[in-house]
Write an enzyme that holds these catalytic residues in place. Structure first.
Site, PDB file in Angstrom:
ATOM      1  N   ALA A  67      58.775  22.296  -4.001  1.00  0.00           N
ATOM      2  CA  ALA A  67      57.421  21.861  -5.172  1.00  0.00           C
ATOM      3  C   ALA A  67      58.352  20.315  -4.441  1.00  0.00           C
ATOM      4  O   ALA A  67      56.736  19.448  -4.326  1.00  0.00           O
ATOM      5  CB  ALA A  67      57.647  21.694  -6.599  1.00  0.00           C
ATOM      6  N   ASN A  68      58.744  19.154  -3.732  1.00  0.00           N
ATOM      7  CA  ASN A  68      58.568  17.765  -3.413  1.00  0.00           C
ATOM      8  C   ASN A  68      57.615  17.859  -1.919  1.00  0.00           C
ATOM      9  O   ASN A  68      57.003  17.158  -1.222  1.00  0.00           O
ATOM     10  CB  ASN A  68      60.359  17.226  -3.219  1.00  0.00           C
ATOM     11  N   PRO A 124      73.928  20.107 -10.637  1.00  0.00           N
ATOM     12  CA  PRO A 124      74.055  18.444 -10.239  1.00  0.00           C
ATOM     13  C   PRO A 124      73.111  17.884  -8.323  1.00  0.00           C
ATOM     14  O   PRO A 124      72.443  19.162  -7.969  1.00  0.00           O
ATOM     15  CB  PRO A 124      75.617  18.904  -9.937  1.00  0.00           C
ATOM     16  N   SER A 172      66.673   9.817   4.300  1.00  0.00           N
ATOM     17  CA  SER A 172      65.018  10.807   3.493  1.00  0.00           C
ATOM     18  C   SER A 172      64.048   9.871   2.579  1.00  0.00           C
ATOM     19  O   SER A 172      64.251   8.592   3.061  1.00  0.00           O
ATOM     20  CB  SER A 172      65.383  12.042   3.493  1.00  0.00           C
ATOM     21  N   THR A 228      72.692  15.144  -2.775  1.00  0.00           N
ATOM     22  CA  THR A 228      72.138  13.761  -2.442  1.00  0.00           C
ATOM     23  C   THR A 228      72.434  12.223  -2.976  1.00  0.00           C
ATOM     24  O   THR A 228      72.387  11.573  -2.149  1.00  0.00           O
ATOM     25  CB  THR A 228      70.569  13.638  -1.905  1.00  0.00           C
TER      26      THR A 228
HETATM   27  P1  NG1 Z   1      69.362  17.598  -4.646  1.00  0.00           P
HETATM   28  O1  NG1 Z   1      69.109  15.918  -4.187  1.00  0.00           O
HETATM   29  O2  NG1 Z   1      70.115  18.081  -4.208  1.00  0.00           O
HETATM   30  O3  NG1 Z   1      67.858  17.597  -5.827  1.00  0.00           O
HETATM   31  C1  NG1 Z   1      66.909  16.626  -2.979  1.00  0.00           C
HETATM   32  C2  NG1 Z   1      65.742  17.385  -3.033  1.00  0.00           C
HETATM   33  C3  NG1 Z   1      66.036  18.612  -2.718  1.00  0.00           C
HETATM   34  C4  NG1 Z   1      65.862  18.927  -1.119  1.00  0.00           C
HETATM   35  C5  NG1 Z   1      67.227  17.249  -0.453  1.00  0.00           C
HETATM   36  C6  NG1 Z   1      67.366  17.386   0.829  1.00  0.00           C
HETATM   37  C7  NG1 Z   1      64.419  18.284  -5.391  1.00  0.00           C
HETATM   38  C8  NG1 Z   1      64.659  18.503  -7.222  1.00  0.00           C
HETATM   39  N1  NG1 Z   1      65.536  18.293  -5.126  1.00  0.00           N
HETATM   40  O4  NG1 Z   1      67.770  17.138  -3.302  1.00  0.00           O
HETATM   41  O5  NG1 Z   1      64.668  19.494  -2.760  1.00  0.00           O
HETATM   42  O6  NG1 Z   1      64.615  18.492  -0.226  1.00  0.00           O
HETATM   43  O7  NG1 Z   1      66.801  16.722  -1.176  1.00  0.00           O
HETATM   44  O8  NG1 Z   1      66.341  15.951   1.276  1.00  0.00           O
HETATM   45  O9  NG1 Z   1      63.374  17.256  -4.666  1.00  0.00           O
HETATM   46 ZN    ZN Z   2      62.806  13.421   4.281  1.00  0.00          ZN
END
Ligand code: NG1
Ligand code: ZN
Length: 546
Positions: free
Chosen positions: A375-376, A503, A67, A506
């Site tokens: 939000a992302n 935590p 991703s 990813t």
């Molecule tokens: P992690 O790394 O667990 O914060 C990030 C995004 C999640 C989700 C995953 C999957 C933020 C703060 N966190 O996860 O919302 O999209 O990647 O790709 O955006």
């Molecule tokens: Zn993605």
């Protein structure tokens, strides 16, 4: 069964003679790591997907992608029959398989077969795809080998966006009622529904969008989509693609994650005043919009803004239909406080879920129409069968006024434009574009629906990120001891302050989020909370700063 397990063990040993040294966890989006640590895990996920296909009697999907993460990373994620995330019980199996020693692998597989009652001799199909990472081809080969060893047919779709692969899986398993399971079928479905949703009076000039493809798979796919839209509906939208991977590096100084977390325009793209811009992430399942105003100030329209726009558009049409279908918005702790307030004031129910789309998805399907976005920029809308039935009937009900019938038709077309299986940059981009056309808005009119509270995200490196434990949908932490009290005290000092830590699922970091009424206060709060994390959760490397 023993014979199958034994041949798998031998095959694995010949490919990967080294011992299992990494510990893997099936996180918010499958397994992610540096690509050179993933060969064996991906091979094993091929086996797991083969078993899952035998167990469900359906086609299973696997996508090789990391991703928005850096180009040297990669990942593997399994997709269930209706295009949804892998069932929880199988996430546990995935963890067991990923972490088993070569000698244990056979018994882990035998145990999965026993627990689920799957017939090891049955056949099945696994649909596989990857993003543009250089390691993708190699990992996909391992994946297909793993699938093949289970006696299941592995189908290689090559380069696809993550949501395109979800779409394929759903189409194959629903006898094409959902769509045709080809890349062209995907574009055709989006283009047709976009055309069906066009307002009666079109804008005098076609909307222009500048697209940052994150140097990933979405850039080329966006160009293909535009061609199909033009062939279907004429020149109704003009999309110019930047960061298409011909020169820059994947996700480096560009893409949705960069734009969202840095709160600035990506490199590799000229941004002129007032122009509508969008950023995809590396596998095109996230999207954020942005623009520069007349004083060159950057404005971000993130997943919260998209969710709000979509929810209001749907709400208006549901009211016209006077149905009692339920509509709700699902957010995470990262949703801007202003977005939540706006929805509350608009009488649109809003709830919080744990971070990670699978959690949002589960909550969203509790509504007839569930709008969910992180939000992302990762999100979509899901519709219940009852909602679809209501819209279909309304669209043709002679007792209703033309306006009411039109509301039914639009909602039906919307349910086809939206990729209901998962967040999808291409489909979400069209969703926003069509709503803006109906409203006659540009980004600036959309942006004033509410004003975001200034916010900041930081990452803290610690020895073991799992020492940070959370509750209340990530909004409070229960460990390490004393951290939540420190956060509370810091938040108390800032007007409109809110902050939490968790935590990452990813990346090997603890994430810090802070918002407050003023930009300087949000930044200060984020840094102070990050420093407490560093102190109390075993920080390593430098003390966090902006
Ligand atoms: P992690 O790394 O667990 O914060 C990030 C995004 C999640 C989700 C995953 C999957 C933020 C703060 N966190 O996860 O919302 O999209 O990647 O790709 O955006
Ligand atoms: Zn993605």
């Amino acid at each position: 069964m023993e014979a199958v397990a034994d041949s798998l063990r031998k095959e694995e040993l010949s490919r990967f003679p080294e011992p299992v040294i990494w510990k893997f966890g099936y996180g918010t989006a499958g397994f992610r790591d540096k690509a050179d640590r993933l060969d064996r895990v991906v091979f094993r996920m091929g086996i797991l997907a083969g078993l899952r296909s035998k167990c469900t009697g359906a086609t299973i999907g696997v996508v090789v992608t990391a991703s928005h993460n850096p180009v040297e990373d990669n990942g593997v994620k399994v997709v269930d029959p209706l295009g949804e995330m892998l069932a929880r019980e199988w996430e546990i199996f995935a963890n067991q398989m990923a972490n088993a020693s070569p000698d244990e692998l056979g018994s882990v597989i035998a145990e999965i077969a026993r627990t689920t009652g799957l017939d090891i001799t049955s056949t099945g199909q696994v649909a596989c795809a990857r993003d543009t990472r250089p390691s993708g081809k190699r990992l996909l080969k391992h994946l297909l080998k793993g699938v093949e060893l289970t006696g299941v047919d592995g189908r290689d779709y090559g380069l696809l966006t993550t949501p395109q692969l979800h779409y394929m899986v759903r189409c194959i398993n629903t006898n094409e009622a959902f769509g045709v399971p080809t890349e062209d079928g995907y574009y055709q479905k989006l283009a047709m529904s976009f055309k069906d949703l066009l307002p009666k009076v079109l804008p005098s000039t076609a909307p222009r969008v500048r697209l940052d493809g994150a140097n990933g798979v979405g850039a080329d796919k966006a160009r293909k989509l535009v061609q199909v839209i033009q062939a279907t509906a004429g020149n109704i939208i003009d999309i110019e693609v930047f960061n298409d991977g011909t020169s820059g590096t994947l996700n480096e100084n560009c893409g949705a994650d960069y734009v969202k977390t840095q709160q600035k325009a990506p490199m590799g793209m000229e941004v002129n005043q007032g122009e509508r811009c969008v950023s995809f992430d590396g596998d095109a399942d996230r999207i954020v919009f942005f623009y520069m105003d007349s004083v060159q100030k950057f404005h971000l329209l993130d997943g919260d803004k998209i969710a709000t726009l979509a929810a209001v558009f749907i709400y208006e049409r549901l009211r016209m239909l006077k149905t009692d279908l339920s509509l709700g918005v699902v957010q995470t702790a990262y949703a801007n406080g202003s977005a939540t307030n706006y929805l509350n004031q608009s009488n649109i129910p809003v709830v919080c879920a744990l971070t990670g789309v699978k959690h949002l998805h589960h909550k969203a399907v509790e509504y007839d129409i569930g709008v969910y976005f992180e939000a992302n920029g990762h999100g979509t809308v899901v519709f219940s069968d009852q909602a679809l039935e209501t819209f279909t009937k309304a669209a043709e009900d002679g007792r209703l006024s033309e306006e009411e019938k039109e509301a039914g038709r639009q909602l039906l077309a919307l349910s086809r434009l939206i990729n209901q299986t998962v967040g999808d940059s291409l489909s979400d981009m069209l969703l926003v574009e069509i709503i803006l056309m109906h409203k006659g808005w540009g980004c600036s009119e959309w942006n004033v629906m509410y004003t975001d509270l200034p916010n900041r995200q930081l990452k803290v490196q610690v020895k073991d990120r799992m020492v940070v434990k959370t509750t209340d949908f990530d909004r409070k932490c229960t460990s390490p001891e004393g951290l939540q009290e420190q956060i509370d005290a810091l938040v108390f000092q800032e007007t409109g302050g809110r902050s939490f830590v968790r935590p990452s699922g990813t990346e090997d970091v603890v994430r810090v989020y802070a918002e407050a009424e003023k930009r300087a206060a949000a930044d200060k709060l984020a840094v102070e909370v990050a420093q407490q994390v560093y102190k109390l959760a075993g920080g390593i490397g430098g003390v966090p700063c902006l």
